[in-house]
Design a protein around this motif. Structure first.
Motif, PDB file in Angstrom:
ATOM      1  N   GLN A   4       2.552   5.029 -17.749  1.00 40.21           N
ATOM      2  CA  GLN A   4       2.807   3.792 -17.336  1.00 40.21           C
ATOM      3  C   GLN A   4       3.062   3.807 -15.800  1.00 40.21           C
ATOM      4  OE1 GLN A   4       4.063   4.883 -20.068  1.00 40.21           O
ATOM      5  NE2 GLN A   4       3.246   3.185 -21.337  1.00 40.21           N
ATOM      6  N   LEU A   5       2.945   4.842 -15.254  1.00 40.08           N
ATOM      7  CA  LEU A   5       2.966   5.173 -13.705  1.00 40.08           C
ATOM      8  C   LEU A   5       1.682   4.683 -13.202  1.00 40.08           C
ATOM      9  CD1 LEU A   5       4.564   8.585 -13.285  1.00 40.08           C
ATOM     10  CD2 LEU A   5       5.582   6.351 -12.795  1.00 40.08           C
ATOM     11  N   VAL A   6       0.398   4.716 -13.854  1.00 43.77           N
ATOM     12  CA  VAL A   6      -0.892   4.334 -13.401  1.00 43.77           C
ATOM     13  C   VAL A   6      -0.958   3.001 -12.966  1.00 43.77           C
ATOM     14  CG1 VAL A   6      -3.239   4.349 -14.141  1.00 43.77           C
ATOM     15  CG2 VAL A   6      -1.717   6.146 -14.929  1.00 43.77           C
ATOM     16  N   LEU A  11       0.787  -3.082  -9.617  1.00 47.49           N
ATOM     17  CA  LEU A  11       1.728  -4.036  -9.866  1.00 47.49           C
ATOM     18  C   LEU A  11       2.760  -4.558  -8.677  1.00 47.49           C
ATOM     19  CD1 LEU A  11       3.336  -3.077 -13.596  1.00 47.49           C
ATOM     20  CD2 LEU A  11       1.993  -5.234 -12.909  1.00 47.49           C
ATOM     21  N   ILE A  12       3.062  -3.464  -8.023  1.00 42.17           N
ATOM     22  CA  ILE A  12       3.860  -3.411  -6.870  1.00 42.17           C
ATOM     23  C   ILE A  12       3.226  -4.553  -5.934  1.00 42.17           C
ATOM     24  CG2 ILE A  12       4.818  -2.439  -4.924  1.00 42.17           C
ATOM     25  CD1 ILE A  12       5.583  -0.062  -6.640  1.00 42.17           C
ATOM     26  N   VAL A  18       3.502 -12.347  -4.698  1.00 43.78           N
ATOM     27  CA  VAL A  18       4.272 -13.696  -5.482  1.00 43.78           C
ATOM     28  C   VAL A  18       5.374 -13.759  -4.863  1.00 43.78           C
ATOM     29  CG1 VAL A  18       5.042 -14.494  -7.450  1.00 43.78           C
ATOM     30  CG2 VAL A  18       2.944 -13.494  -7.771  1.00 43.78           C
ATOM     31  N   GLY A  19       6.229 -12.778  -4.498  1.00 42.56           N
ATOM     32  CA  GLY A  19       7.507 -12.807  -3.917  1.00 42.56           C
ATOM     33  C   GLY A  19       7.391 -13.100  -2.507  1.00 42.56           C
ATOM     34  N   LEU A  20       6.198 -13.070  -1.732  1.00 43.61           N
ATOM     35  CA  LEU A  20       6.230 -13.263  -0.537  1.00 43.61           C
ATOM     36  C   LEU A  20       5.872 -14.695  -0.253  1.00 43.61           C
ATOM     37  CD1 LEU A  20       4.661  -9.884   0.849  1.00 43.61           C
ATOM     38  CD2 LEU A  20       6.764 -10.590   1.468  1.00 43.61           C
ATOM     39  N   VAL A 125      -7.919  -2.725  -2.867  1.00 45.07           N
ATOM     40  CA  VAL A 125      -7.911  -1.251  -2.636  1.00 45.07           C
ATOM     41  C   VAL A 125      -7.438  -0.546  -3.602  1.00 45.07           C
ATOM     42  CG1 VAL A 125      -7.456   0.669  -1.089  1.00 45.07           C
ATOM     43  CG2 VAL A 125      -8.091  -1.411  -0.163  1.00 45.07           C
ATOM     44  N   SER A 126      -6.295  -0.782  -4.124  1.00 42.20           N
ATOM     45  CA  SER A 126      -5.699   0.214  -5.191  1.00 42.20           C
ATOM     46  C   SER A 126      -6.345  -0.191  -6.665  1.00 42.20           C
ATOM     47  CB  SER A 126      -4.311  -0.329  -5.485  1.00 42.20           C
ATOM     48  OG  SER A 126      -3.427  -0.152  -4.300  1.00 42.20           O
TER      49      SER A 126
END
Length: 548
Positions: A4-6, A11-12, A18-20, A125-126
């Protein structure tokens, strides 16, 4: 949990965008939140790197199958030492660039879209570093490019619009070529999953695959990746685009997005295309792998980039132009060891790939990429400090800045010395390793392993590039910071917050150099990950595999 870390580095930024956007009517909160998103991204990358690569129980690689669909049907995200090494570069430069944006870019220009677009750039990039699928590599390239198009045209002047139009036109053409090449590879191999493609190319008879078209299709992709990386002869967009974009974004373009093209070359050509056992016999080129064709082409591009970029930087009259041309030259220092790796034989059975010439060359390219990202990020942001303090970055109008801000002068000095390659800074090890693999390649040739003139030419060009770097880096520092203060400098007010961020980048360059052993181990692991096709195929498990 490791699997799940991948997805966290994707996601961040996605949630952050969306938050910004939701905070667009509260600009001060939006700016603080943007830095928070970049910090969370850096933490997620560090966590992923520790959990997958560096931790005591780290598996070395992990795959996440989106939507629970197993590879090769579904979309795979793959984290290994190579992808996490590149993500670490993006996290370091990205955090510094976001923080610098908050204090450097006019607040009116930060309203609404600046920060969501910045994290869109980081998202692209990610995704490119983590994707295990060729078509999605194209998609993530486009996400990254869409944000960069806006940033190049950001200030809306005639020169910015013209630079953006040229940048857009070239990259749209490149994207069309890339999509055609991807379609051709799908028609040839029957898959777009990179692990599955590598498996099929390694056993073409079992899957009814003719690997011969891979040479031509790989050549099309090499041109596309060379365009994204700004290699000669595709470098024309670089100077204008770098000058047009806000300087914190330019630090990202030079330090991170350029590296996506180089990463794609390493991942696709060594992990995937090198699997093909294909006799290549062309005029002056012979070998048993498509890499035999790509090596001289990439070497020529790298050599030309070192010379064109270095000579262009020497002749520039402004700091931003000087460092833009320097970026063309410095990416050549990354391309040359990759070309050496392509020209070198794979490690024999039973020999550690990390100690082979191919492994050493890929590791050298990665170390140089890290150094260049930190040094060029620092220097572009330092250029921003100079411009905001004096109103100009023309070398003729500057002088004596060391008297106004010794800290800025010291940070700029460290960045310049690292670019030159002075110990114990990060750039010294990048240059040392790059010269080392070129020398080893020459030694192999002298021992009867091929023609002597290609490695001799590569060494000569690297030396010439190093001399040119000394010339333009020394000129930039002495002209701007040494001597009597010019009228533009006498009245300058240096922003201490901007200087603090630049100084932090200088400390990072020093820390990488002083603590280089673990950095090199990480780069060496990344090189092995690029060369270890079997492990990559096994973790993706294209025959079915574990779904997340």
């Amino acid at each position: 949990m490791t699997t799940q870390l991948v997805v966290a580095p994707i996601l961040i930024p996605l949630v952050g965008i969306v938050g910004l956007l939701a905070l667009r009517r509260r600009p001060r909160v939006q700016r603080v939140a943007s830095v928070g998103v970049a910090l969370a991204y850096a933490v997620s990358v560090a966590w992923l790197t520790y959990g997958v690569v560096l931790g005591p129980a780290a598996p070395g690689a992990a795959a996440y199958q989106l939507g629970g669909w197993p590879a090769p049907v579904g979309i795979s995200l793959v984290a290994d030492a190579l992808s996490t090494f590149m993500l670490s570069i993006a996290a370091a430069v990205g955090l510094a660039a976001v923080a610098f944006s908050v204090v450097y870019v006019d607040q009116a220009n930060q309203r609404t879209f600046y920060h969501p677009l910045f994290h869109c750039l980081l998202l692209g990039v990610s995704g490119a570093f983590l994707t295990g699928d060729l078509f999605n590599l194209f998609v993530w390239f486009e996400v990254m490019l869409l944000a960069s198009y806006v940033f190049v045209a950001f200030y809306g002047g005639a020169t910015h619009t013209a630079a953006a139009f040229r940048y857009l036109t070239l990259n749209v053409i490149g994207s069309v070529v890339m999509l055609l090449a991807i379609g051709g590879l799908y028609a040839t191999t029957g898959t777009l999953n990179m692990a599955d493609m590598a498996r099929r190319l390694a056993a073409p008879a079992a899957y009814g695959v003719d690997p011969a078209p891979v040479v031509g299709l790989g050549g099309l992709l090499l041109a596309t990746f060379g365009l994204k990386a700004g290699l000669v002869p595709f470098q024309f967009w670089v100077p204008d685009a770098y000058r047009a974009a806000p300087l914190p974004v330019t630090a990202m373009l030079a330090g991170v997005t350029k590296k996506v093209g180089m990463y794609a070359i390493i991942r696709l050509y060594f992990t995937v295309f090198a699997a093909a056992d294909l006799a290549v016999e062309l005029p002056g080129v012979a070998g048993n792998s498509p890499l035999a064709v790509f090596a001289p082409v990439l070497m020529a591009m790298g050599i030309a980039s070192v010379l064109v970029g270095g000579l262009g930087a020497v002749a520039r009259d402004t700091l931003d132009e000087l460092f833009a041309y320097s970026s063309v030259g410095q990416v050549g220092f990354i391309a040359i060891p990759i070309a050496v790796a392509a020209a070198a034989d794979p490690a024999p059975s039973g020999v550690d790939p990390a100690t082979s010439l191919r492994g050493l060359a890929v590791a050298a390219a990665l170390v140089y990429a890290l150094h260049h990202a930190l040094a060029k990020g620092l220097l572009f942001m330092a250029t921003g400090v100079v411009r905001s303090a004096t109103g100009t970055n023309r070398l003729a109008d500057l002088g004596g800045l060391a008297g106004r801000s010794p800290t800025l002068a010291g940070a700029f000095f460290i960045g310049s010395l690292s670019l030159i390659g002075i110990p114990p800074l990060a750039g010294f090890f990048g240059k040392f390793l790059t010269f080392g693999v070129a020398s080893d390649w020459l030694g192999v040739a002298l021992g009867g392993g091929g023609a002597v003139w290609p490695p001799a030419l590569a060494l000569a060009v690297l030396l010439a590039g190093a001399v040119l770097t000394i010339v333009y880096a020394t000129r930039a520092w002495t002209t701007c910071f040494w001597g009597a203060q010019t009228p533009m400098v006498v009245g300058a007010t240096v922003d201490r917050r901007e200087v603090a961020i630049v100084a932090a980048m200088a400390l990072a360059i020093l820390a990488v150099g002083v603590g280089f052993d673990p950095v090199y181990e990480f780069a060496s692991d990344a090189a092995v990950a690029a060369l270890d096709r079997e492990s990559y195929v096994e973790v993706v498990a294209p025959t079915g595999g574990e779904s997340a």
